[in-house]
Write a protein that holds these residues in place. Sequence first.
Motif, short mmCIF file in Angstrom:
data_model
loop_
_atom_site.label_atom_id
_atom_site.label_comp_id
_atom_site.label_asym_id
_atom_site.label_seq_id
_atom_site.Cartn_x
_atom_site.Cartn_y
_atom_site.Cartn_z
N TYR A 111 1.03 -0.93 -0.05
CA TYR A 111 -0.63 0.06 -0.25
C TYR A 111 0.63 1.27 -0.11
O TYR A 111 0.70 2.33 0.11
N CYS A 112 1.63 1.35 0.60
CA CYS A 112 2.97 2.50 0.51
C CYS A 112 3.97 2.43 -0.42
O CYS A 112 4.45 3.62 -0.43
N PRO A 141 7.61 12.11 1.51
CA PRO A 141 7.94 12.42 2.20
C PRO A 141 8.73 11.50 2.30
O PRO A 141 7.94 10.21 2.38
N VAL A 186 1.29 -1.65 10.25
CA VAL A 186 2.28 -1.11 9.66
C VAL A 186 3.17 0.11 10.22
O VAL A 186 3.69 -0.12 10.30
C1 HEC Z 1 -0.25 7.47 -3.94
C2 HEC Z 1 1.01 7.50 -2.98
C3 HEC Z 1 1.10 7.70 -1.44
C4 HEC Z 1 0.52 6.57 -1.06
C5 HEC Z 1 -0.30 5.48 -2.17
C6 HEC Z 1 0.91 6.35 0.71
N1 HEC Z 1 1.31 7.48 0.42
FE1 HEC Z 1 2.03 8.76 2.44
N2 HEC Z 1 2.02 10.54 1.26
C7 HEC Z 1 1.64 10.95 0.37
C8 HEC Z 1 2.29 12.14 0.65
C9 HEC Z 1 2.54 12.74 -0.82
C10 HEC Z 1 2.38 12.88 1.48
C11 HEC Z 1 2.44 13.90 1.72
C12 HEC Z 1 1.37 14.68 1.85
C13 HEC Z 1 1.25 16.20 2.58
O1 HEC Z 1 1.56 17.38 1.55
O2 HEC Z 1 1.14 17.01 3.57
C14 HEC Z 1 2.07 11.59 2.34
C15 HEC Z 1 2.23 11.98 3.59
C16 HEC Z 1 2.51 10.59 4.38
C17 HEC Z 1 3.15 10.64 6.07
C18 HEC Z 1 3.10 12.05 6.47
C19 HEC Z 1 4.90 12.51 6.77
C20 HEC Z 1 4.61 13.53 7.40
O3 HEC Z 1 6.15 13.76 6.98
O4 HEC Z 1 4.51 14.61 6.85
C21 HEC Z 1 2.66 9.36 6.71
C22 HEC Z 1 3.25 9.17 7.72
C23 HEC Z 1 2.52 8.70 5.34
N3 HEC Z 1 1.79 9.08 4.49
C24 HEC Z 1 2.60 7.50 6.04
C25 HEC Z 1 1.82 5.99 5.19
C26 HEC Z 1 1.49 4.81 4.55
C27 HEC Z 1 2.29 3.80 5.98
C28 HEC Z 1 1.30 4.28 3.46
C29 HEC Z 1 0.70 3.32 3.80
C30 HEC Z 1 -0.26 2.49 4.25
C31 HEC Z 1 1.44 5.85 2.60
N4 HEC Z 1 1.91 6.95 2.77
C32 HEC Z 1 -0.11 6.07 1.45
C33 HEC Z 1 1.84 10.25 -1.31
C34 HEC Z 1 1.08 8.45 -0.42
#
Ligand code: HEC
Length: 333
Positions: A111-112, A141, A186
């Motif tokens: 997922y991530c 990030p 996770v």
């Molecule tokens: C489609 C792309 C995408 C997916 C898939 C995704 N993320 Fe993200 N994630 C992002 C983006 C882009 C941001 C920054 C968002 C913002 O501008 O605040 C983010 C922010 C975060 C943050 C905050 C970190 C910070 O420094 O602000 C966390 C924690 C995080 N994601 C964890 C996860 C986890 C764990 C998963 C899977 C379960 C996941 N993400 C899936 C794109 C994604």
Amino acid sequence: MIFQSQAGASGAALYDAHCAVCHGENGKGGVGVPLSLPSFLAGADDDYFRKTIRLGRPGRVMPAFDQLSEDEVSAIIAHIRGWSEHEPVVFSSTWQAKGDVTHGGLLYQQYCAACHGKHGEGGSGTGVTFSRPRDLPIIAPALNNSGFQAAASDQMIRQTLMHGREGTPMGSFLEQGLSQQDIDDVIRYIRSFGGEQPEHKPGRSDDAVLVVESSSSFEDTVEALRQTIVGENFRLIREQSLDKGLVAEGHENSKQHIIYFCNFSFLNKVLAIDPRVGMFLPCRVTVVEHEGKVLLMTINPLRLSQLFNNAELDKYCKEMLQLYEGLLEEASL
Ligand code: HEC
Ligand code: HEC
């Protein structure tokens, strides 16, 4: 009350001076992620802000602000809070999610990883490219970053995963079918990244310029430099005297000569990471004759690493340093 509005005003000025260049006017986002989104402000506590500002994200562009006073940091946070109606949340810094790290790892890869990288290293680049509108794709990030690991509490990460960040690519995983327990699994997996410092050392030499003394005459050194540049598969771009444009034409000092050159595939690679590197390109080496000595000089590319705080650029800066050292040595023989 008067005191508060003064703090608010200086918070705005401090934000404009230190943050706006990357996070945009009024937190709309730019090189840095947007800070004004309600979904973000609702899920980030002051402690997260304070630590993020103080520690930065080593190797990920976001600088550490250790020169600001506590009051200044508080004023910036108060200013950012002013963009949202939400009461600030307060998360426990000691609460820990309980979960199964192995299962969390499987979910993470599924997922991530596509956005945050296989090992939590984050999306690549700084998010700035020439063609990209400023409000579009936000680079994910780095989650394995020491600054992030220290700043984010388990509760905050949980909140982010449950609700996502509306207006960004980061969606809600409750909505995507993960259970609360899956999310905690996770979180345990993300914590297993530890927060190792990515390789980001300023480098061997702190000198702003590299200087090598040539053993031949000024004219021979300039010619040797030209040949070395071409021999290393660079393209010569142009040559000029150092003071061209600063003194009347015909009065330039003929013993100060700059050669500009370039390798276009290299140039495209670094510009894709961060177009601001363009200020330091094309590559250039200056030959001067001074007090009977002939010197070859160029800026130290490692200085760029310090300026840009980007682990990906570091690699290229090191390559560039080796190239420059090779060129200077060869041309000075
Ligand atoms: C489609 C792309 C995408 C997916 C898939 C995704 N993320 Fe993200 N994630 C992002 C983006 C882009 C941001 C920054 C968002 C913002 O501008 O605040 C983010 C922010 C975060 C943050 C905050 C970190 C910070 O420094 O602000 C966390 C924690 C995080 N994601 C964890 C996860 C986890 C764990 C998963 C899977 C379960 C996941 N993400 C899936 C794109 C994604
Ligand atoms: C040189 C550019 C730059 C400057 C200046 C900068 N930031 Fe950042 N900031 C970033 C980037 C890029 C990120 C995303 C980190 C990543 O990609 O891992 C970030 C992340 C953050 C985050 C975490 C956001 C999230 O979604 O969790 C906060 C909070 C933050 N910055 C606040 C600030 C504040 C406040 C200032 C001014 C005191 C500031 N930044 C100055 C580039 C910058």
